[in-house]
Design an enzyme around this catalytic site. Sequence first.
Site, PDB file in Angstrom:
ATOM      1  N   HIS A 196     119.167  14.262  86.073  1.00 38.25           N
ATOM      2  CA  HIS A 196     118.806  13.576  84.827  1.00 38.25           C
ATOM      3  C   HIS A 196     119.320  12.148  84.801  1.00 38.25           C
ATOM      4  CE1 HIS A 196     122.823  14.138  82.871  1.00 38.25           C
ATOM      5  NE2 HIS A 196     122.817  15.322  83.453  1.00 38.25           N
TER       6      HIS A 196
ATOM      7  N   ASP B 241     119.760  10.290  81.835  1.00 33.89           N
ATOM      8  CA  ASP B 241     120.574   9.942  80.673  1.00 33.89           C
ATOM      9  C   ASP B 241     122.039  10.309  80.880  1.00 33.89           C
ATOM     10  OD1 ASP B 241     119.693  12.659  80.569  1.00 33.89           O
ATOM     11  OD2 ASP B 241     120.255  12.773  78.461  1.00 33.89           O
TER      12      ASP B 241
ATOM     13  N   ASP C 128     127.887  12.694  86.542  1.00 34.88           N
ATOM     14  CA  ASP C 128     126.943  13.402  85.669  1.00 34.88           C
ATOM     15  C   ASP C 128     125.832  12.454  85.229  1.00 34.88           C
ATOM     16  OD1 ASP C 128     125.810  15.278  83.961  1.00 34.88           O
ATOM     17  OD2 ASP C 128     127.202  14.845  82.331  1.00 34.88           O
TER      18      ASP C 128
ATOM     19  N   GLU D  77     118.412  15.046  79.041  1.00 31.09           N
ATOM     20  CA  GLU D  77     119.136  16.287  79.317  1.00 31.09           C
ATOM     21  C   GLU D  77     120.339  16.468  78.413  1.00 31.09           C
ATOM     22  OE1 GLU D  77     122.118  18.965  81.014  1.00 31.09           O
ATOM     23  OE2 GLU D  77     122.327  16.814  80.667  1.00 31.09           O
TER      24      GLU D  77
ATOM     25  N   ASP E  56     123.735  19.739  88.891  1.00 35.98           N
ATOM     26  CA  ASP E  56     124.342  19.300  87.632  1.00 35.98           C
ATOM     27  C   ASP E  56     125.507  20.192  87.231  1.00 35.98           C
ATOM     28  OD1 ASP E  56     124.627  17.640  85.470  1.00 35.98           O
ATOM     29  OD2 ASP E  56     123.108  18.621  84.249  1.00 35.98           O
TER      30      ASP E  56
ATOM     31  N   HIS F  33     131.559  13.917  81.078  1.00 39.30           N
ATOM     32  CA  HIS F  33     131.862  13.571  79.687  1.00 39.30           C
ATOM     33  C   HIS F  33     133.310  13.134  79.467  1.00 39.30           C
ATOM     34  CE1 HIS F  33     128.231  16.138  78.117  1.00 39.30           C
ATOM     35  NE2 HIS F  33     127.963  15.532  79.264  1.00 39.30           N
TER      36      HIS F  33
END
Length: 408
Positions: free
Chosen positions: A96, A98, A129, A163, A192, A385
């Site tokens: 992904h 984003d 990520d 995502e 992922d 994150h």
Amino acid sequence: MKSDFGKLKNYIEKNTVLMTELESLLTSIPALAPENGGDGEEEKCAALEKWLAENGITNLRRYNAPDSRVSAGFRPNLVAEIPGENSECAVWVCAHLDVVPAGELSLWNTNPWQAVVRNGKILGRGVEDNQQGLCSGVLAALSFVKQGIVPERTIKLLFMADEEVGSRYGMNFLIEKHPEIFGKNDRILIPDGGDPLGQTIEVAEKNILWLKFHTVGKQAHGSRPDQGCNAKLAACSLALKVHGLESVFSEQNPMFEPCRSTFEPTMQYQNVSGVNIIPGDDVFCADCRILPVYSLDEVRKEVARIVSETEKEYGVKIQVEELQAEQSKATSPDSPVAQELSGAIQKVHGIQPRFIGIGGGTVAAGLRNSGIDAVVWSTMDELAHQPNEYTVIENIGKDALVIAYMAC
């Protein structure tokens, strides 16, 4: 042909460090969803598209999902294809575009939007990520393209939107509007999630239910609770009952960690602005991760029961909103994609993988629910994150070797 793997391996090992160039480019373009205060992924996708074309990957196709909230008017989904001898069984690498916001900047040791190479790692928001998996797929594809080697199986690289906030404009859009792009016999890898050794292959996910509870009572002075109806008190009771559903849905499965279903009250909205005010309004959310043995309808029924019970007990009204609901089938460990990935990891790295389930959600759920097997795998330290997110450069090449082996 497996006889070409030596050449592919040599190319990948010599060019892994060059992926820092692509990582730097992608990190410099924050691709945030509107929900996270951003303008989507189009600028990042266009830069990637240009980079791929300049490096010999020219068979590119767009599947744009309309979205009037962003300046482009759509959210981009890009597919790059490297034709192989066998197009009936393509190898997909689905990453992904984003990323999530950087968060508290004071917690970062570097600029999150500038990739920094240090001690064999790349630091920056999104570098792991999901740009690590993205770069592994690109590097594997380049090992064929740059050497003029036709893969045994067609390689397809998917670069998705959306995502991080639900995949409505990404994978789920593709499954709904363009299901023809995925073949029933395709081997679909989603890089992922994983572990530092690359020894776990995710084949199952817990069902996800995000709930928002809005409790309405009657506001009053803090000294006269008899004149009000304390929405906070009712909401606290409800939050404990939501958490208590773990004893209702109590089965355990050692494939998952934690091995049980979890029901966690999470975000709390502000209600009143003074200590001496009894709130007549309260809003909180709950994140429920449920073992696949239970259906979401079973959970919804129990939630409705405890809501009704709380309304009667405290004299309030409670509105329930589903912020996200995802029920996922599992990919069998005996499926072709799971077995072939496991065999490739063993052959290339001498590691015996094991199959696991996770509590988090990935785009594999939508594919599995549509009848397409998919696996989630990567070699990563799992910094998603977090502040000071990084990727280990060596891991990009290690995973590219496995992808190339599956395709050759």
